[in-house]
Design a protein around this motif. Structure first.
Motif, PDB file in Angstrom:
ATOM      1  N   THR A  85       0.841  -1.197   0.000  1.00 45.57           N
ATOM      2  CA  THR A  85       0.000   0.000   0.000  1.00 45.57           C
ATOM      3  C   THR A  85       0.875   1.246   0.000  1.00 45.57           C
ATOM      4  OG1 THR A  85      -1.804  -1.140   1.130  1.00 45.57           O
ATOM      5  CG2 THR A  85      -1.797   1.263   1.247  1.00 45.57           C
ATOM      6  N   VAL A 122      -1.496  -0.145  -8.040  1.00 45.86           N
ATOM      7  CA  VAL A 122      -1.660  -1.423  -7.332  1.00 45.86           C
ATOM      8  C   VAL A 122      -1.190  -2.589  -8.184  1.00 45.86           C
ATOM      9  CG1 VAL A 122      -3.496  -0.589  -5.813  1.00 45.86           C
ATOM     10  CG2 VAL A 122      -4.113  -1.725  -7.951  1.00 45.86           C
ATOM     11  N   TYR A 171      -6.520   0.101   3.268  1.00 46.73           N
ATOM     12  CA  TYR A 171      -5.405   0.583   4.085  1.00 46.73           C
ATOM     13  C   TYR A 171      -4.919   1.989   3.762  1.00 46.73           C
ATOM     14  CZ  TYR A 171      -5.029  -4.341   5.373  1.00 46.73           C
ATOM     15  OH  TYR A 171      -5.294  -5.597   5.827  1.00 46.73           O
ATOM     16  N   LYS A 172      -5.249   2.541   2.603  1.00 44.24           N
ATOM     17  CA  LYS A 172      -4.612   3.781   2.138  1.00 44.24           C
ATOM     18  C   LYS A 172      -4.774   4.971   3.078  1.00 44.24           C
ATOM     19  CE  LYS A 172      -8.188   5.877  -0.756  1.00 44.24           C
ATOM     20  NZ  LYS A 172      -8.248   7.162  -0.097  1.00 44.24           N
ATOM     21  N   PHE A 210      -5.777  -1.957  -1.168  1.00 44.92           N
ATOM     22  CA  PHE A 210      -5.284  -0.581  -1.213  1.00 44.92           C
ATOM     23  C   PHE A 210      -6.296   0.360  -0.565  1.00 44.92           C
ATOM     24  CE2 PHE A 210      -5.160   3.591  -3.252  1.00 44.92           C
ATOM     25  CZ  PHE A 210      -3.854   3.968  -2.977  1.00 44.92           C
TER      26      PHE A 210
END
Length: 145
Positions: A20, A39, A52-53, A49
């Protein structure tokens, strides 16, 4: 419950978190222009992604959140404000507040507070893009916070 933060050494982070970070770095540097491209290069699913981004940042990135106040004069025409907001979103800006005056002599003054921490380049690049937008007579940064 209040948010809690930890400083964790990169090598003990799960692989999905490390990837990420890689994808976010590619997007920020311009090495990837879309989330899909970033990604794919990092070997991460888009769902991981997006999961968690917004929760993982480099330590120095946490201090870089930037909020700018932008004042604009917009033509009083259908769709002008919508296209301005769309441009800001496309540049990864996040509108926090918005105030608009009643249109006088065909123009309305709009003042936006925008989080530009995810915008690639400098906030002045965003202003230049806004100035080029149809229906925008003036655009300027009037404050930073």
């Amino acid at each position: 419950m209040a948010d809690r933060y930890y400083v964790v050494r990169e090598d003990i982070l799960p692989e999905a978190l490390q990837k990420t970070i890689q994808a976010k770095e590619m997007l920020a540097s311009g090495k990837a222009t879309t989330v899909h491209e970033a990604v794919d290069r990092a070997g991460l699913s888009r769902s991981a992604f997006y999961k968690y981004k917004d929760g993982i940042y480099e330590l120095n990135e946490m201090t870089q959140e930037r909020i700018v106040t932008i004042a604009m004069d917009l033509e009083h025409r259908a769709g002008v404000l919508s296209s301005v907001l769309g441009l800001i979103a496309a540049k990864e800006g996040n509108v926090l507040t918005m105030n608009q005056s009643i249109p006088l002599q065909g123009y309305a003054n709009v003042v936006l507070s925008v989080d530009v921490s995810q915008v690639a380049g400098d906030a002045s690049d965003l202003i230049e893009a806004l100035k080029g937008q149809s229906g925008v007579r003036k655009a300027a940064i009037i404050g930073r916070g």
